[in-house]
Scaffold this motif. Structure first.
Motif, mmCIF file in Angstrom:
data_model
loop_
_atom_site.group_PDB
_atom_site.id
_atom_site.type_symbol
_atom_site.label_atom_id
_atom_site.label_comp_id
_atom_site.label_asym_id
_atom_site.label_seq_id
_atom_site.Cartn_x
_atom_site.Cartn_y
_atom_site.Cartn_z
ATOM 1 N N LYS A 53 -4.265 -32.111 -52.299
ATOM 2 C CA LYS A 53 -4.381 -30.650 -52.420
ATOM 3 C C LYS A 53 -3.002 -29.989 -52.521
ATOM 4 C CE LYS A 53 -8.920 -30.274 -50.473
ATOM 5 N NZ LYS A 53 -9.858 -29.488 -49.755
ATOM 6 N N ASN A 56 -7.525 -23.360 -50.640
ATOM 7 C CA ASN A 56 -8.921 -23.522 -50.224
ATOM 8 C C ASN A 56 -9.819 -23.612 -51.469
ATOM 9 O OD1 ASN A 56 -9.541 -20.888 -51.161
ATOM 10 N ND2 ASN A 56 -8.854 -20.018 -49.227
ATOM 11 N N LYS A 57 -11.097 -23.780 -51.252
ATOM 12 C CA LYS A 57 -12.056 -23.968 -52.349
ATOM 13 C C LYS A 57 -11.990 -22.831 -53.368
ATOM 14 C CE LYS A 57 -16.959 -24.668 -53.225
ATOM 15 N NZ LYS A 57 -17.811 -23.559 -53.495
#
Length: 121
Positions: free
Chosen positions: A85, A92-93
């Motif tokens: 990530k 975040n998503k």
């Protein structure tokens, strides 16, 4: 191709791409063979957008060829960055989803040289 003109450092600075012109042909190579030309950070996407703008705004360019340096054209997204990530896959998503919508939109819709017709009637 003959008489290649290297534009990588002439017209604009490109670090992720190698850009050459041969007459009316613009040859653009993804230049990250160490990671199989994976889309790993925003710089490559931004440079692709810039080179498309360059081609669209130069009436001498009639064809743009996109290729990759090394043994791979493009591995797609960098799986290591996705797993960790990091870079354009960080956040975040919702942030990652937004990044896909904005950063990869250049590949999801026709962007390249859009002038037509290419040949006289």
């Amino acid at each position: 191709m003959t008489n290649l003109i290297d534009l990588s450092h002439n017209m604009q600075t490109f670090k992720e791409l190698r850009v050459q012109q041969d007459g009316h042909v613009l040859l653009v190579s993804l230049n990250r063979p160490d990671i199989h030309n994976a889309m790993s950070h925003e710089a490559m996407v931004e440079e692709i957008e810039r080179v498309c703008d360059l081609a669209n705004n130069n009436s001498e360019i009639r064809v743009m060829v996109l290729t990759g340096e090394g043994k791979s054209f493009c591995a797609g997204g960098n799986v290591k960055d996705m797993l960790n990530k990091t870079d354009m896959f960080g956040g975040n998503k919702e942030e990652i989803e937004q990044s896909y919508k904005t950063e990869f939109s250049v590949f999801l819709c026709p962007y390249g040289i859009s002038r037509s017709p290419l040949l006289p009637p």
